[in-house]
Write an enzyme that holds these catalytic residues in place. Structure first.
Site, PDB file in Angstrom:
ATOM      1  N   SER A  16       0.891   7.155  -0.816  1.00  0.00           N
ATOM      2  CA  SER A  16       1.877   6.337  -0.115  1.00  0.00           C
ATOM      3  C   SER A  16       3.260   6.982  -0.197  1.00  0.00           C
ATOM      4  CB  SER A  16       1.857   4.915  -0.681  1.00  0.00           C
ATOM      5  OG  SER A  16       2.414   3.999   0.218  1.00  0.00           O
TER       6      SER A  16
ATOM      7  N   ASP B  75      -3.371   2.634   3.554  1.00  0.00           N
ATOM      8  CA  ASP B  75      -2.602   3.036   2.380  1.00  0.00           C
ATOM      9  C   ASP B  75      -3.479   3.417   1.187  1.00  0.00           C
ATOM     10  OD1 ASP B  75      -0.758   2.939   0.095  1.00  0.00           O
ATOM     11  OD2 ASP B  75       0.631   2.002   1.501  1.00  0.00           O
TER      12      ASP B  75
END
Length: 312
Positions: A90, A203
């Site tokens: 991320s 993610d």
């Protein structure tokens, strides 16, 4: 014409979601279309021999707290500590991609302090899968690194993403760097999942907020992990976006704790007083990361000496 409450809340969520892309501090104040001439240039250094992956720097997720990664890397650079492998999830993937491409911490910091994050986000109002497409982020990253693929970066790099259908972890190590970063940053519900081939990705923090195991699997001998996702003190998430990110934070703490403890050196900048959605505290977060990195640099240096001694 006035906006109804639903439209207003949607716009606020979109604007807030845009800020996740700035968490790494590498987005310029220009729109992607005009970024070509002004992106920072990678440093010219001698590349390592293929297969050299002894010292891995692992950068965890954390939304706005990802700015702290820049400070840690800055302190390491001043101490002459250069990783052989960078693995990021991320916000950590975004910082890690630029570091692996040879863009200096000073350049990242300067850009972080002047960034206007809304200019890098492309909204999608008709999709039920998310509100941010991600094309602009992907394009910007590729412009900044001058179109280099992951495998051609100065430092070996892996971005961690989650396969949406199966929930499996993927280590993205080849091909389009911007697409890999986009996949790793695709917060469900905010971003439309990134598609690579016929697989949808979201993610990486869903399965590995601090990807220590991935670094081990890639052959790292010494793993230094930076976990910026500490629990927020007195959290009071009011808006939709804040609640989504706070939920991610709660979910990720146990996962991060289990995995990060397996690192040889675990660095946890004290970001508790700054919510993961507070993108106005960029300078403070970079400073926190830098101060923490300065304290840990001698520890990492000593670990490297010990590792080399065992090999001699």
């Amino acid at each position: 014409m006035s906006l109804d409450k639903t439209q207003l809340n949607r716009r606020r969520l979109l604007a807030a979601g845009a800020s996740t892309l700035a968490a790494a501090g590498v987005i310029s104040t220009l729109s992607p279309a005009s970024a070509q001439a002004q992106t920072v240039a990678p440093r010219r250094t001698t590349p390592r021999p293929p297969g050299t992956k002894k010292f891995a720097l692992v950068l965890g997720s954390g939304a706005a707290r990802g700015f702290a990664h820049i400070g840690v890397i800055k302190a390491f650079e001043e101490a002459g500590l250069r990783p052989d492998l960078i693995v990021g999830t991320s916000a950590g993937a975004l910082v890690g991609a630029f570091a692996a491409a040879g863009i200096s911490p000073a350049q990242m910091e300067e850009t972080a302090l002047r960034v206007r994050d809304i200019e890098i986000v492309d909204f999608e109002t008709g999709s039920k899968r998310g509100m941010v497409v991600g094309d602009s982020l992907q394009r910007f990253v590729n412009l900044a690194v001058r179109g280099r693929s992951i495998e051609s970066l100065q430092t070996p790099f892996a971005a961690i993403a989650t396969q949406l259908r199966t929930g499996e972890l993927s280590m993205l190590q080849r091909g389009d760097l911007g697409l890999a970063v986009r996949a790793s940053c695709s917060v469900p519900g905010v971003f439309i999942p990134a598609k690579i081939g016929d697989v949808d990705y979201v993610d990486g923090a869903l399965v590995s907020p601090v990807p220590v195991r991935a670094a081990r699997q890639l052959g790292a001998e010494l793993v230094v992990a930076v976990d910026v996702g500490s629990a927020t003190m007195n959290a009071n998430p009011l808006g939709t976006y804040e609640q989504v990110m706070h939920a991610f934070e709660i979910m990720g703490r146990s996962l991060a704790g289990l995995e990060s403890e397996q690192a040889d050196v675990l660095i946890r900048p004290d970001t508790r007083s700054i919510p993961s959605t507070d993108f106005s505290s960029r300078a403070a977060l970079i400073a926190i990361g830098y101060a923490t990195g300065k304290r840990f640099a001698p520890v990492v240096a000593e670990k490297l000496v010990q590792m080399k001694a065992r090999k001699s």
